[in-house]
Design a protein around this motif. Structure first.
Motif, PDB file in Angstrom:
ATOM      1  N   VAL A 170      53.724   8.493  12.791  1.00 12.04           N
ATOM      2  CA  VAL A 170      54.279   9.344  13.845  1.00 12.04           C
ATOM      3  C   VAL A 170      54.335  10.771  13.317  1.00 12.04           C
ATOM      4  O   VAL A 170      54.844  11.010  12.222  1.00 12.04           O
ATOM      5  N   PHE A 171      53.807  11.695  14.113  1.00  9.47           N
ATOM      6  CA  PHE A 171      53.791  13.105  13.749  1.00  9.47           C
ATOM      7  C   PHE A 171      54.248  13.944  14.931  1.00  9.47           C
ATOM      8  O   PHE A 171      54.125  13.538  16.079  1.00  9.47           O
ATOM      9  N   THR A 172      54.715  15.137  14.617  1.00  9.89           N
ATOM     10  CA  THR A 172      54.763  16.187  15.621  1.00  9.89           C
ATOM     11  C   THR A 172      53.460  16.962  15.441  1.00  9.89           C
ATOM     12  O   THR A 172      52.816  16.845  14.392  1.00  9.89           O
ATOM     13  N   GLU A 173      53.087  17.745  16.422  1.00  7.84           N
ATOM     14  CA  GLU A 173      51.826  18.504  16.300  1.00  7.84           C
ATOM     15  C   GLU A 173      51.820  19.380  15.053  1.00  7.84           C
ATOM     16  O   GLU A 173      50.812  19.493  14.372  1.00  7.84           O
ATOM     17  N   LYS A 174      52.951  20.012  14.762  1.00  8.63           N
ATOM     18  CA  LYS A 174      53.016  20.928  13.623  1.00  8.63           C
ATOM     19  C   LYS A 174      52.829  20.214  12.286  1.00  8.63           C
ATOM     20  O   LYS A 174      52.426  20.837  11.309  1.00  8.63           O
ATOM     21  N   MET A 175      53.125  18.928  12.240  1.00 10.53           N
ATOM     22  CA  MET A 175      53.006  18.169  10.995  1.00 10.53           C
ATOM     23  C   MET A 175      51.564  17.820  10.645  1.00 10.53           C
ATOM     24  O   MET A 175      51.261  17.526   9.497  1.00 10.53           O
ATOM     25  N   ILE A 176      50.676  17.869  11.632  1.00 10.40           N
ATOM     26  CA  ILE A 176      49.286  17.483  11.404  1.00 10.40           C
ATOM     27  C   ILE A 176      48.550  18.643  10.747  1.00 10.40           C
ATOM     28  O   ILE A 176      48.582  19.772  11.244  1.00 10.40           O
ATOM     29  N   LYS A 177      47.885  18.376   9.654  1.00 13.70           N
ATOM     30  CA  LYS A 177      47.156  19.421   8.923  1.00 13.70           C
ATOM     31  C   LYS A 177      46.086  20.027   9.812  1.00 13.70           C
ATOM     32  O   LYS A 177      45.428  19.341  10.595  1.00 13.70           O
ATOM     33  N   GLU A 178      45.855  21.319   9.647  1.00 13.49           N
ATOM     34  CA  GLU A 178      44.943  22.090  10.490  1.00 13.49           C
ATOM     35  C   GLU A 178      43.532  21.508  10.610  1.00 13.49           C
ATOM     36  O   GLU A 178      43.015  21.447  11.716  1.00 13.49           O
ATOM     37  N   PRO A 179      42.877  21.061   9.558  1.00 10.61           N
ATOM     38  CA  PRO A 179      41.511  20.576   9.773  1.00 10.61           C
ATOM     39  C   PRO A 179      41.436  19.368  10.723  1.00 10.61           C
ATOM     40  O   PRO A 179      40.425  19.146  11.365  1.00 10.61           O
TER      41      PRO A 179
END
Length: 133
Positions: free
Chosen positions: A112-121
């Motif tokens: 489970v992630f928030t959008e901000k937690m997902i690494k940019e690539p």
């Protein structure tokens, strides 16, 4: 994934039989095993998708308990990724509680992630493939 343990003698027998195969026979066997693996992954994908859809109401109810909204998911490489927005008054403890509750409900591992937690690539790929629940 189901793991079956084999005795040493069974494994030795299999290895001896593999050694006796020609190169062409080994290639055919390798292709066949790869095909079976692809079929198993497809079945796993479909079973996870069906489980998520069948538990949709429960998932949304649980997510509200933890202050999560805008619930989306995607299945990448047979990994189920849930993406949520977390209310401002909530913390990572709520996200962790949501994670554990979803794992218990669905009976398989998820992240489970928030959008901000997902690494940019990876963010754009995951967000573009995500489906609203």
């Amino acid at each position: 994934m189901r793991v079956t343990l084999m005795s040493h003698s069974v494994l030795t027998n299999i290895l001896e039989q593999l050694d006796s195969l020609s190169l062409d026979e080994k290639q055919i066997l390798s292709k066949h095993l790869a095909s079976l693996n692809d079929e198993n992954q497809a079945l796993s994908y479909l079973s996870k998708l069906k489980m998520i859809e069948s538990k949709k109401t429960d998932i949304l109810k649980i997510s509200k308990n933890y202050g999560a909204s805008n619930f989306r998911y995607c299945i990448e490489d047979n990994e189920v990724i849930f993406i949520v927005d977390l209310a401002k008054n909530r913390s990572l403890l709520d996200l962790g509680g949501l994670l554990e509750s979803l794992r218990e409900l669905l009976s398989f591992d998820v992240v489970v992630f928030t959008e901000k937690m997902i690494k940019e690539p990876y963010r754009e790929l995951i967000i573009n493939n995500a489906v609203n629940l």
